[in-house]
Design a protein around this motif. Structure first.
Motif, PDB file in Angstrom:
ATOM      1  N   LEU A  95      24.469 -17.451  10.677  1.00 39.68           N
ATOM      2  CA  LEU A  95      23.623 -17.021   9.562  1.00 39.68           C
ATOM      3  C   LEU A  95      23.048 -15.632   9.828  1.00 39.68           C
ATOM      4  O   LEU A  95      23.034 -14.770   8.944  1.00 39.68           O
ATOM      5  CB  LEU A  95      22.489 -18.018   9.340  1.00 39.68           C
TER       6      LEU A  95
ATOM      7  N   GLU B  99      14.479 -18.232   5.295  1.00 41.04           N
ATOM      8  CA  GLU B  99      15.314 -18.338   4.095  1.00 41.04           C
ATOM      9  C   GLU B  99      15.718 -16.957   3.577  1.00 41.04           C
ATOM     10  O   GLU B  99      16.727 -16.815   2.891  1.00 41.04           O
ATOM     11  CB  GLU B  99      14.593 -19.124   2.998  1.00 41.04           C
TER      12      GLU B  99
ATOM     13  N   VAL C 199      18.861 -16.227   5.234  1.00 42.61           N
ATOM     14  CA  VAL C 199      19.895 -17.086   4.638  1.00 42.61           C
ATOM     15  C   VAL C 199      20.412 -16.463   3.346  1.00 42.61           C
ATOM     16  O   VAL C 199      21.627 -16.358   3.126  1.00 42.61           O
ATOM     17  CB  VAL C 199      19.335 -18.496   4.377  1.00 42.61           C
TER      18      VAL C 199
ATOM     19  N   VAL D  77      26.167 -21.045   3.373  1.00 43.04           N
ATOM     20  CA  VAL D  77      24.897 -21.725   3.114  1.00 43.04           C
ATOM     21  C   VAL D  77      25.128 -23.205   2.839  1.00 43.04           C
ATOM     22  O   VAL D  77      24.326 -24.052   3.241  1.00 43.04           O
ATOM     23  CB  VAL D  77      24.147 -21.040   1.954  1.00 43.04           C
TER      24      VAL D  77
ATOM     25  N   TYR E 294      25.507 -24.689   6.106  1.00 47.00           N
ATOM     26  CA  TYR E 294      24.186 -24.769   6.729  1.00 47.00           C
ATOM     27  C   TYR E 294      23.482 -26.049   6.288  1.00 47.00           C
ATOM     28  O   TYR E 294      22.909 -26.785   7.111  1.00 47.00           O
ATOM     29  CB  TYR E 294      23.390 -23.522   6.341  1.00 47.00           C
TER      30      TYR E 294
ATOM     31  N   TYR F  86      13.778 -17.569  -0.821  1.00 44.92           N
ATOM     32  CA  TYR F  86      14.989 -16.767  -0.669  1.00 44.92           C
ATOM     33  C   TYR F  86      14.846 -15.295  -1.047  1.00 44.92           C
ATOM     34  O   TYR F  86      15.271 -14.425  -0.308  1.00 44.92           O
ATOM     35  CB  TYR F  86      16.121 -17.383  -1.489  1.00 44.92           C
TER      36      TYR F  86
ATOM     37  N   MET G  26      21.714 -19.883  -3.838  1.00 42.42           N
ATOM     38  CA  MET G  26      21.515 -20.246  -2.433  1.00 42.42           C
ATOM     39  C   MET G  26      20.930 -21.650  -2.314  1.00 42.42           C
ATOM     40  O   MET G  26      21.382 -22.464  -1.497  1.00 42.42           O
ATOM     41  CB  MET G  26      20.594 -19.231  -1.757  1.00 42.42           C
TER      42      MET G  26
ATOM     43  N   MET H 265      22.591 -25.047  -0.588  1.00 46.12           N
ATOM     44  CA  MET H 265      21.862 -25.704   0.498  1.00 46.12           C
ATOM     45  C   MET H 265      21.658 -27.184   0.183  1.00 46.12           C
ATOM     46  O   MET H 265      21.889 -28.061   1.021  1.00 46.12           O
ATOM     47  CB  MET H 265      20.519 -25.010   0.677  1.00 46.12           C
TER      48      MET H 265
END
Length: 935
Positions: free
Chosen positions: A62, A663, A666, A675, A678, A714, A724, A728
């Motif tokens: 990441l 974040e 990310v 992501v 992740y 984010y 994102m 996630m």
């Protein structure tokens, strides 16, 4: 005569009684926290070791794709193997992520020194030790490890250049190496926003500027002839103008954000060219943060008593900037000529205002992008884009960014000059290699919300006109793109307006979207694009005054008289059967669709007491309910991974999970697939450690650079945040970990958040900007959990707002799942109000019960049944995907807790009885002695 022994036993009785009362009080109040923190291990240790190793590798990946190359003069980077001097307080005292609910354990974290050495650089160890000694001696380093501690004052403990003497003089240090790496960091987190005015005694205005010691360090390195690379160790968008100013001599700069406990490895790799930076910024970096449209409007104000100014009733924040937040403000203001009169050392117009546009980022190689095909079909505009690595040395990844400009009529619906509407991260492209990528934009997804449309009912609308698409390097590229260049620009002409009303709802909505929040505007001043933002000074660039309330005012009534009212049930009345014979268990409900009648039969097996327990006992867990065979489940904070602060502080190390990067890092990867993986990685950690639910990810926005919780969110952009967050969520759910996307909604500041903070904005602003990421998490990511915020909206707490929690989330978006409150902090978070509005679970240290008078009514039973169904469905849906089920059974700590109470109260009673007997014996002996003495 001997001393009476009854006094000793009386004292012992009182002592044990007090101990028993303390045990009962503390254990009762913190029962849910203690259950989470003290429960027996559910960890599969072998699997946990594997998932921990996978997590560390994910953390590195990441950071590799999220760090952003900001400047690289004279090809300063990558560095060749050799010696370097590392400067800066935050070199040895690194900011790994943030503080508060996201707090993690930084034990064993990779330091920047270790990261550089792993990459083959030799770090001046003597200098490292010297700086460590002089910058951390008076610091509480746990701040920078992300633990929730008092960070008031926000100390910047950079060494004075006067301390660089003797063996540590700059002349001596340059003999070791001319390469200087300076780490500049900023930390923050839950509960406080960052200082924005009058911050430093040295004249520094805000915490997000350099202070004098930092400036002097850079100036001195320049004067002494060092080649300086700066690492920005901050998840907050700082003022970075010094990078461009010659007097500071910065030749290269890399934004590393909050890299997590393993991310420094990636930093070393990037500085030495082992990986090629491919991250892009997710916020606009302005030279002067006072130019942000939210600089004044994002500060908090108070409602106070007109009779007694010291009496505070609550707070408020006016979202007067409307949709013009972040790049939407800076780019639209540029298009309207708002910056035309700007001229300073950085440049003219926009160039003198914005240093790094949203989406900005450099590479060690170069790329060329072009649109090869673009066409609209069935309401979707489809693109094929070719990307070529045009360099001859380094492989690298690029980011394809597509921005859309929608038709705007002055004085009409507010619209940004451009909005991000699609993006892709390329594969690793070798020099000369070309890749082809597909992007698509559904027109209904770029429709604007118009409160006046559909005969005043409100609707999403696509106005007639040209929809222009720009293939961009960042949010500002539109200004340099020739509209005749088909490789960079495509326009789709919409002949007539499309209104998504009752007869033509958006395909993604369950029911048509219509006005729900007209009470949220409250007649606040609103910024308008009309006439080149002519009303900007009066709407967003002026101080906002606190408001005095009379007891006859509507806001006084809402804040004081009605704040704790239960509210009315507006849902469907359900069968009021409770405590029915057991027919199903939780195991039987796996895979049962949400709308199946079986759920109603299942919930009817619960008694009223069962339902009250399940709803009211939701702090870091959900309760075991024997009548339906439901085991207790464990829910864990926070946005940087399953690094629960309660377990960390109480020393339970058996849940071994990684504390990941912020974040912001990310999002800066711009890599959807990464992501998603992740999310899967965290889900696997949950499986290995017996964790069922995750208080994450955060989906609020960076409305202001000063918002304390920005590391947990984010981006400033709602679309990027939504993409994102969706990935996630989808990744975690695929591994059986249900998530609570938080904080729903409008938790875009920390100051005053638990003091009835009212957020006032237009419905367009709410829907297009602040609700959008949550909407995408539900629709695209399949989220089955949300966390209600502390914020107030329309004059009522969000968790008690039926329009928000039911009409929009459940009816419009089609959300099926549970909504938990944020941690209970006052009677205005009334559990009864919550379930009446559509919030299901109370996050609290102690059980918070639904009002008994309501629980006995048909409406109350219906509301409780609906809440219990939502909770149980979410758990069951995720459990079907989980590899290791949550452990059922009795909590050993609770058995110990009850046993200890029995011992304490038993001893108190026993010693009281002994004291009573001893007393009467003493009294009898005393009388006898007295009689004999009187003879």
């Amino acid at each position: 005569m001997k001393k009476p022994k009854y006094r000793l036993f009386t004292i012992l009785s009182v002592v044990f009684l007090i101990l028993g009362i303390l045990m009962t009080t503390v254990g009762g109040h913190f029962s849910t926290v203690l259950t989470v923190a003290m429960e027996g291990s559910t960890t599969d240790k072998e699997t946990a070791e594997m998932t921990y190793a996978d997590g560390l590798a994910m953390n590195v990946e990441l950071e590799e794709e999220g760090l952003v190359l900001l400047k690289n003069e004279n090809q300063t980077l990558p560095l060749s193997a050799g010696k370097v001097n590392v400067f800066g307080e935050h070199a040895s005292n690194m900011v790994y992520n943030g503080s508060g609910s996201s707090a993690g354990n930084a034990n064993g974290a990779v330091t920047i020194k270790e990261g550089l050495e792993e990459a083959g650089l030799e770090v001046n160890n003597d200098l490292w030790s010297y700086i460590e000694k002089n910058t951390t001696a008076n610091n509480d380093t746990s701040v920078h490890e992300g633990n929730e501690v008092d960070i008031s004052g926000y100390p910047i403990n950079e060494m004075s250049v006067d301390l660089y003497t003797g063996d540590y003089s700059f002349e001596k240090l340059k003999e070791y190496s001319e390469n200087a790496i300076v780490v500049i960091g900023r930390v923050g987190g839950e509960g406080q926003d960052l200082p924005r005015i009058g911050f430093g005694e040295d004249g520094t205005e805000s915490y997000l500027e350099l202070n004098e010691n930092e400036k002097n360090l850079l100036k001195t390195l320049k004067e002494k002839g060092f080649k300086t690379t700066v690492l920005i160790n901050s998840s907050y968008a700082m003022e970075l103008g010094f990078i461009d100013q010659a007097e500071y001599g910065v030749e290269a700069a890399v934004w590393i954000g909050g890299p997590g406990i393993a991310g420094a490895t990636a930093v070393g790799e990037a500085l030495t060219g082992k990986i090629n930076p491919s991250g892009r910024l997710v916020d606009t970096y302005a030279y002067d943060l006072t130019t942000q449209s939210t600089y004044y409007t994002s500060d908090y104000n108070y409602y106070y008593s007109a009779e007694d100014a010291a009496k505070i009733y609550g707070g408020f924040s006016n979202y007067s900037e409307g949709i013009y937040v972040g790049y939407r403000w800076y780019e639209t203001a540029d298009a309207e000529g708002y910056w035309n009169n700007i001229s300073n050392e950085y440049g003219n117009g926009y160039d003198g205002v914005v240093q790094y546009p949203f989406g900005y980022g450099m590479s060690y190689t170069t790329f060329a992008q072009k649109i090869t095909t673009a066409e609209e079909k069935d309401g979707v505009v489809n693109f094929e884009v070719e990307v070529t690595n045009t360099g001859d040395t380094y492989a690298g990844k690029d980011v394809i960014q597509l921005y859309c400009e929608t038709p705007y009529t002055p004085g009409g619906t507010e619209k940004s000059k451009v909005v991000l509407c699609a993006f892709e991260k390329t594969a690793l492209l070798q020099p000369g290699e070309t890749g082809t990528y597909s992007l698509s934009v559904a027109l209904e997804d770029i429709a604007s919300y118009d409160e006046t449309a559909a005969d005043g009912n409100g609707a999403y609308v696509l106005d007639a006109g040209d929809y222009a698409f720009y293939l961009s390097e960042n949010a500002h590229s539109w200004s340099a793109i020739d509209t005749q260049d088909a490789e960079k620009y495509f326009a789709y002409a919409l002949d007539s307006q499309i209104v998504y009303d009752e007869s033509n709802k958006r395909s993604s909505d369950e029911i048509v979207a219509s006005n729900q929040f007209l009470d949220a505007e409250n007649d606040i001043p609103k910024l308008s694009r009309a006439n080149g933002f002519a009303n900007a000074e009066e709407t967003i660039f002026s101080e906002i005054e606190d408001i005095a309330l009379e007891k006859t005012d509507t806001m006084y009534d809402l804040l004081i008289n009605k704040s704790s009212e239960a509210g009315e049930y507006q849902g469907e009345l359900l069968d009021n059967t409770t405590g029915a014979d057991k027919k199903y268990t939780m195991d039987d409900m796996a895979g049962v669709p949400y709308d199946d009648e079986k759920w109603n039969e299942f919930v009817s097996q619960m008694s009223v007491e069962d339902m009250m327990t399940l709803i009211g006992t939701g702090g870091w867990s959900t309760a075991a309910i024997d009548s339906i065979g439901k085991a207790k489940t464990t829910d864990i904070d926070g946005p940087f991974g399953l690094s629960n602060f309660v377990q960390n502080e109480l020393g339970n190390s058996e849940s071994v999970c990684v504390s990941y990067c912020s974040e912001v890092v990310v999002a800066s990867t711009w890599n959807k697939e990464l992501v998603n993986r992740y999310g899967q990685t965290v889900g696997n950690e949950g499986n290995a450690t017996g964790v069922s639910g995750w208080y994450a990810p955060g989906a609020n926005l960076h409305r202001s650079s000063f918002s304390g919780r920005n590391p947990e969110y984010y981006s400033e952009d709602s679309y990027l945040s939504g993409v994102m967050c969706s990935n996630m969520v989808e990744g975690a759910l695929s591994r059986g970990l249900y998530v609570y996307v938080k904080h729903f909604a409008f938790n875009d500041q920390e100051a005053n958040r638990t003091n009835k903070e009212n957020c006032w904005m237009s419905e367009q602003t709410a829907r297009e900007i602040y609700l959008k990421p949550f909407e995408m998490a539900v629709k695209d990511g399949g989220a089955t959990g949300l966390m209600a915020s502390y914020m107030w909206f329309e004059g009522k707490w969000c968790g008690g707002n039926y329009n928000l929690m039911t009409n929009v989330v459940r009816k419009e978006w089609g959300f099926t799942g549970m909504i938990v409150t944020d941690n209970y902090c006052g009677t205005w978070m009334n559990p009864t109000k919550a379930i009446m509005a559509g919030t299901d679970l109370i996050l609290s240290n102690a059980s918070r019960e639904v009002d008994a008078s309501v629980a006995s009514t048909d409406e109350g039973i219906s509301a409780m049944k609906a809440a219990c169904k939502n909770i149980l469905y979410t758990i069951s849906d995720a459990a079907g995907k989980r590899e290791i089920a949550a452990r059922a059974g009795f909590d050993w700590w609770r058995l110990t807790y009850i046993g200890t109470q029995i011992i304490f109260y038993g001893c108190a009673a026993l010693f009281a009885v002994i004291a009573y007997i001893k007393y009467w014996k003493w009294l009898k002996n005393a009388v006898t002695v007295e009689v004999e003495e009187n003879k």
